[in-house]
Motif scaffolding. Structure first.
Motif, PDB file in Angstrom:
ATOM      1  N   GLY A  23       0.955  -1.211  -0.015  1.00 22.28           N
ATOM      2  CA  GLY A  23      -0.011  -0.025   0.013  1.00 22.28           C
ATOM      3  C   GLY A  23       0.917   1.243   0.235  1.00 22.28           C
ATOM      4  N   HIS A  24       0.454   2.155  -0.848  1.00 22.44           N
ATOM      5  CA  HIS A  24       1.404   3.470  -0.768  1.00 22.44           C
ATOM      6  C   HIS A  24       0.190   4.527  -0.485  1.00 22.44           C
ATOM      7  N   PHE A  25       0.571   5.339   0.422  1.00 21.99           N
ATOM      8  CA  PHE A  25      -0.274   6.640   0.552  1.00 21.99           C
ATOM      9  C   PHE A  25       0.444   7.716   0.846  1.00 21.99           C
ATOM     10  N   ALA A  26      -0.088   9.021   0.407  1.00 20.06           N
ATOM     11  CA  ALA A  26       0.534  10.428   0.670  1.00 20.06           C
ATOM     12  C   ALA A  26       0.004  10.795   1.854  1.00 20.06           C
ATOM     13  N   ILE A  27       0.879  11.382   2.635  1.00 19.59           N
ATOM     14  CA  ILE A  27       0.263  12.019   4.139  1.00 19.59           C
ATOM     15  C   ILE A  27       0.599  13.371   3.912  1.00 19.59           C
ATOM     16  N   ALA A  28      -0.557  14.291   4.307  1.00 20.90           N
ATOM     17  CA  ALA A  28      -0.469  15.565   4.672  1.00 20.90           C
ATOM     18  C   ALA A  28      -0.760  16.196   6.066  1.00 20.90           C
ATOM     19  N   LYS A  29      -0.292  16.876   6.744  1.00 19.24           N
ATOM     20  CA  LYS A  29      -0.671  17.099   8.220  1.00 19.24           C
ATOM     21  C   LYS A  29      -0.562  18.598   8.431  1.00 19.24           C
ATOM     22  N   THR A  30      -1.292  19.204   9.484  1.00 22.71           N
ATOM     23  CA  THR A  30      -1.313  20.674   9.655  1.00 22.71           C
ATOM     24  C   THR A  30      -1.381  20.374  11.411  1.00 22.71           C
ATOM     25  N   TRP A  31      -0.268  21.203  11.801  1.00 21.21           N
ATOM     26  CA  TRP A  31      -0.446  21.111  13.262  1.00 21.21           C
ATOM     27  C   TRP A  31      -0.850  22.537  13.682  1.00 21.21           C
ATOM     28  N   SER A  32      -1.593  22.911  14.890  1.00 21.08           N
ATOM     29  CA  SER A  32      -1.806  24.263  15.399  1.00 21.08           C
ATOM     30  C   SER A  32      -1.786  23.936  16.804  1.00 21.08           C
ATOM     31  N   GLY A  33      -1.333  25.005  17.616  1.00 19.38           N
ATOM     32  CA  GLY A  33      -1.087  25.051  19.072  1.00 19.38           C
ATOM     33  C   GLY A  33       0.380  25.660  19.239  1.00 19.38           C
ATOM     34  N   ASP A  34       0.869  25.102  20.311  1.00 20.32           N
ATOM     35  CA  ASP A  34       2.395  25.177  20.598  1.00 20.32           C
ATOM     36  C   ASP A  34       3.399  24.906  19.415  1.00 20.32           C
ATOM     37  N   LEU A  35       3.041  23.860  18.714  1.00 24.17           N
ATOM     38  CA  LEU A  35       3.583  23.573  17.575  1.00 24.17           C
ATOM     39  C   LEU A  35       2.926  23.959  16.436  1.00 24.17           C
ATOM     40  N   HIS A  40       4.413  16.847   5.112  1.00 22.12           N
ATOM     41  CA  HIS A  40       3.929  15.885   3.907  1.00 22.12           C
ATOM     42  C   HIS A  40       5.034  14.732   3.962  1.00 22.12           C
ATOM     43  N   GLY A  41       4.453  13.653   3.331  1.00 21.32           N
ATOM     44  CA  GLY A  41       5.232  12.414   3.557  1.00 21.32           C
ATOM     45  C   GLY A  41       4.496  11.181   2.574  1.00 21.32           C
ATOM     46  N   LEU A  42       5.317   9.977   3.128  1.00 22.63           N
ATOM     47  CA  LEU A  42       4.771   8.924   2.147  1.00 22.63           C
ATOM     48  C   LEU A  42       4.698   7.867   3.325  1.00 22.63           C
ATOM     49  N   LEU A  43       3.655   6.999   3.274  1.00 25.42           N
ATOM     50  CA  LEU A  43       3.511   5.691   4.227  1.00 25.42           C
ATOM     51  C   LEU A  43       3.423   4.588   3.111  1.00 25.42           C
ATOM     52  N   LEU A  44       4.254   3.569   3.545  1.00 22.63           N
ATOM     53  CA  LEU A  44       4.253   2.346   2.856  1.00 22.63           C
ATOM     54  C   LEU A  44       3.770   1.229   3.815  1.00 22.63           C
ATOM     55  N   SER A  45       2.845   0.355   3.414  1.00 22.60           N
ATOM     56  CA  SER A  45       2.275  -0.698   4.197  1.00 22.60           C
ATOM     57  C   SER A  45       2.319  -2.091   3.272  1.00 22.60           C
ATOM     58  N   SER A  46       2.264  -3.282   4.327  1.00 18.75           N
ATOM     59  CA  SER A  46       2.148  -4.620   3.807  1.00 18.75           C
ATOM     60  C   SER A  46       1.871  -5.471   4.561  1.00 18.75           C
ATOM     61  N   GLY A  47       1.280  -6.642   4.188  1.00 15.24           N
ATOM     62  CA  GLY A  47       0.842  -7.666   4.980  1.00 15.24           C
ATOM     63  C   GLY A  47      -0.572  -8.024   5.084  1.00 15.24           C
ATOM     64  N   VAL A  57       5.747   1.631   7.274  1.00 16.50           N
ATOM     65  CA  VAL A  57       6.980   2.781   7.508  1.00 16.50           C
ATOM     66  C   VAL A  57       6.603   3.852   6.888  1.00 16.50           C
ATOM     67  N   ALA A  58       6.827   4.986   7.382  1.00 13.77           N
ATOM     68  CA  ALA A  58       6.352   6.468   7.068  1.00 13.77           C
ATOM     69  C   ALA A  58       7.669   7.170   7.199  1.00 13.77           C
ATOM     70  N   LEU A  59       7.802   8.172   5.987  1.00 17.63           N
ATOM     71  CA  LEU A  59       8.836   9.263   5.926  1.00 17.63           C
ATOM     72  C   LEU A  59       7.975  10.548   6.018  1.00 17.63           C
ATOM     73  N   GLU A  60       8.487  11.306   6.679  1.00 12.33           N
ATOM     74  CA  GLU A  60       7.492  12.694   6.660  1.00 12.33           C
ATOM     75  C   GLU A  60       8.756  14.104   6.788  1.00 12.33           C
ATOM     76  N   VAL A  61       8.376  15.081   6.126  1.00 16.40           N
ATOM     77  CA  VAL A  61       9.011  16.156   6.284  1.00 16.40           C
ATOM     78  C   VAL A  61       8.183  17.294   6.725  1.00 16.40           C
ATOM     79  N   VAL A  62       8.716  18.039   7.900  1.00 16.49           N
ATOM     80  CA  VAL A  62       7.884  18.880   8.762  1.00 16.49           C
ATOM     81  C   VAL A  62       8.623  20.335   8.662  1.00 16.49           C
ATOM     82  N   GLU A  63       7.743  21.254   8.375  1.00 18.55           N
ATOM     83  CA  GLU A  63       8.094  22.663   8.719  1.00 18.55           C
ATOM     84  C   GLU A  63       7.232  23.264   9.786  1.00 18.55           C
TER      85      GLU A  63
END
Length: 82
Positions: A23-35, A40-47, A57-63
């Motif tokens: 499984g291949h999935f694109a990830i997008a996140k938005t944080w609010s509050g103290d952070l 954005h990133g990529l999640l790979l799944s199997s099984g 496993v997921a890899l993510e870049v955060v700004e």
């Protein structure tokens, strides 16, 4: 000294096409509050979760910023009062 950050985040996971049996999935996140920021990133799944064998496993870049000061007020609101 230990500090704690409080806040929340929203995540959007979008399935991507793949032909490798994982499984291949694109990830997008938005944080609010103290952070505050985004990621954005990529999640790979199997099984087979139904059989109790699966992983991901997921890899993510955060700004963002942690404990950033509040935005400056407008010049009009900084005028001295009499």
């Amino acid at each position: 000294m230990t500090e704690t950050a409080h806040g929340s985040f929203e995540v959007t996971i979008t399935p991507q096409e793949s032909d490798d049996g994982m499984g291949h999935f694109a990830i997008a996140k938005t944080w609010s509050g103290d952070l505050a920021g985004s990621g954005h990133g990529l999640l790979l799944s199997s099984g087979d979760p139904a059989q109790g064998r699966a992983g991901y496993v997921a890899l993510e870049v955060v700004e963002g910023s942690l404990h950033a000061p509040a935005p400056a007020s407008s010049p009009a609101s900084r005028a001295p009062s009499r």
